[in-house]
Design a protein around this motif. Sequence first.
Motif, PDB file in Angstrom:
ATOM      1  N   LEU A  11      30.103   1.156 -28.583  1.00 34.58           N
ATOM      2  CA  LEU A  11      29.935   0.700 -29.971  1.00 34.58           C
ATOM      3  C   LEU A  11      31.101   1.172 -30.829  1.00 34.58           C
ATOM      4  N   ASP A  12      31.507   2.426 -30.653  1.00 35.03           N
ATOM      5  CA  ASP A  12      32.628   2.961 -31.435  1.00 35.03           C
ATOM      6  C   ASP A  12      33.918   2.194 -31.159  1.00 35.03           C
ATOM      7  N   PHE A  13      34.146   1.818 -29.905  1.00 33.75           N
ATOM      8  CA  PHE A  13      35.314   1.028 -29.522  1.00 33.75           C
ATOM      9  C   PHE A  13      35.365  -0.265 -30.338  1.00 33.75           C
ATOM     10  N   PHE A  14      34.246  -1.016 -30.348  1.00 38.19           N
ATOM     11  CA  PHE A  14      34.210  -2.269 -31.102  1.00 38.19           C
ATOM     12  C   PHE A  14      34.234  -2.027 -32.600  1.00 38.19           C
ATOM     13  N   GLN A  15      33.596  -0.947 -33.066  1.00 42.92           N
ATOM     14  CA  GLN A  15      33.594  -0.635 -34.498  1.00 42.92           C
ATOM     15  C   GLN A  15      35.022  -0.472 -35.007  1.00 42.92           C
ATOM     16  N   LYS A  16      35.838   0.289 -34.287  1.00 40.47           N
ATOM     17  CA  LYS A  16      37.229   0.508 -34.703  1.00 40.47           C
ATOM     18  C   LYS A  16      38.020  -0.798 -34.710  1.00 40.47           C
ATOM     19  N   ILE A  17      37.842  -1.606 -33.689  1.00 36.64           N
ATOM     20  CA  ILE A  17      38.562  -2.878 -33.612  1.00 36.64           C
ATOM     21  C   ILE A  17      38.144  -3.803 -34.750  1.00 36.64           C
ATOM     22  N   PHE A  18      36.836  -3.928 -34.977  1.00 39.39           N
ATOM     23  CA  PHE A  18      36.344  -4.854 -36.000  1.00 39.39           C
ATOM     24  C   PHE A  18      36.719  -4.386 -37.401  1.00 39.39           C
ATOM     25  N   LYS A  27      29.410  -3.172 -39.947  1.00 39.11           N
ATOM     26  CA  LYS A  27      28.780  -2.223 -39.017  1.00 39.11           C
ATOM     27  C   LYS A  27      28.445  -2.949 -37.728  1.00 39.11           C
ATOM     28  N   VAL A  28      29.042  -2.481 -36.629  1.00 39.86           N
ATOM     29  CA  VAL A  28      28.710  -3.029 -35.318  1.00 39.86           C
ATOM     30  C   VAL A  28      27.360  -2.455 -34.918  1.00 39.86           C
ATOM     31  N   GLU A  29      26.422  -3.331 -34.558  1.00 40.19           N
ATOM     32  CA  GLU A  29      25.062  -2.904 -34.261  1.00 40.19           C
ATOM     33  C   GLU A  29      24.724  -2.938 -32.773  1.00 40.19           C
ATOM     34  N   ASN A  30      25.343  -3.856 -32.027  1.00 41.59           N
ATOM     35  CA  ASN A  30      24.990  -4.003 -30.620  1.00 41.59           C
ATOM     36  C   ASN A  30      26.089  -4.792 -29.913  1.00 41.59           C
ATOM     37  N   PHE A  31      26.159  -4.647 -28.605  1.00 41.22           N
ATOM     38  CA  PHE A  31      27.067  -5.461 -27.802  1.00 41.22           C
ATOM     39  C   PHE A  31      26.569  -5.489 -26.368  1.00 41.22           C
ATOM     40  N   LYS A  60      24.004 -10.843 -40.867  1.00 40.75           N
ATOM     41  CA  LYS A  60      24.161 -10.542 -39.442  1.00 40.75           C
ATOM     42  C   LYS A  60      24.987 -11.638 -38.791  1.00 40.75           C
ATOM     43  N   LYS A  61      25.933 -11.197 -37.947  1.00 43.02           N
ATOM     44  CA  LYS A  61      26.831 -12.142 -37.289  1.00 43.02           C
ATOM     45  C   LYS A  61      27.027 -11.741 -35.833  1.00 43.02           C
ATOM     46  N   ARG A  62      27.575 -12.684 -35.063  1.00 41.78           N
ATOM     47  CA  ARG A  62      27.930 -12.450 -33.662  1.00 41.78           C
ATOM     48  C   ARG A  62      29.336 -12.963 -33.420  1.00 41.78           C
ATOM     49  N   LYS A  63      30.045 -12.273 -32.536  1.00 41.00           N
ATOM     50  CA  LYS A  63      31.384 -12.715 -32.160  1.00 41.00           C
ATOM     51  C   LYS A  63      31.569 -12.464 -30.675  1.00 41.00           C
ATOM     52  N   ALA A  64      32.164 -13.425 -29.986  1.00 39.09           N
ATOM     53  CA  ALA A  64      32.485 -13.281 -28.570  1.00 39.09           C
ATOM     54  C   ALA A  64      33.914 -12.761 -28.446  1.00 39.09           C
ATOM     55  N   ILE A  65      34.093 -11.767 -27.597  1.00 40.75           N
ATOM     56  CA  ILE A  65      35.394 -11.135 -27.389  1.00 40.75           C
ATOM     57  C   ILE A  65      35.659 -11.083 -25.886  1.00 40.75           C
TER      58      ILE A  65
END
Length: 79
Positions: A11-18, A27-31, A60-65
């Motif tokens: 989660l922290d990895f994606f939080q920093k990127i986003f 706020k990244v909530e899930n992946f 709330k949103k979703r993004k594919a990476i």
Amino acid sequence: MAVELPEFITLDFFQKIFEEKFDKNLKVENFWGEFATKPGDNYASEMFRNTVEYELNDEKKRKAIILKVDSRYQKDNSN
């Protein structure tokens, strides 16, 4: 099909990127992730398709990476 991702994908990895790419207030909530190609298709790397759920401005949103990861970061899943 969910797979075990390399340990550094968190989660922290994606939080920093986003935060860097989009907005510091999100706020990244899930992946979760899955292989984007068959394991072993890429000589020295694996491709992962990740879906990231986040909240920004009370929406709330979703993004594919897609992540390309050096195969040295993969755990041995040969068992």
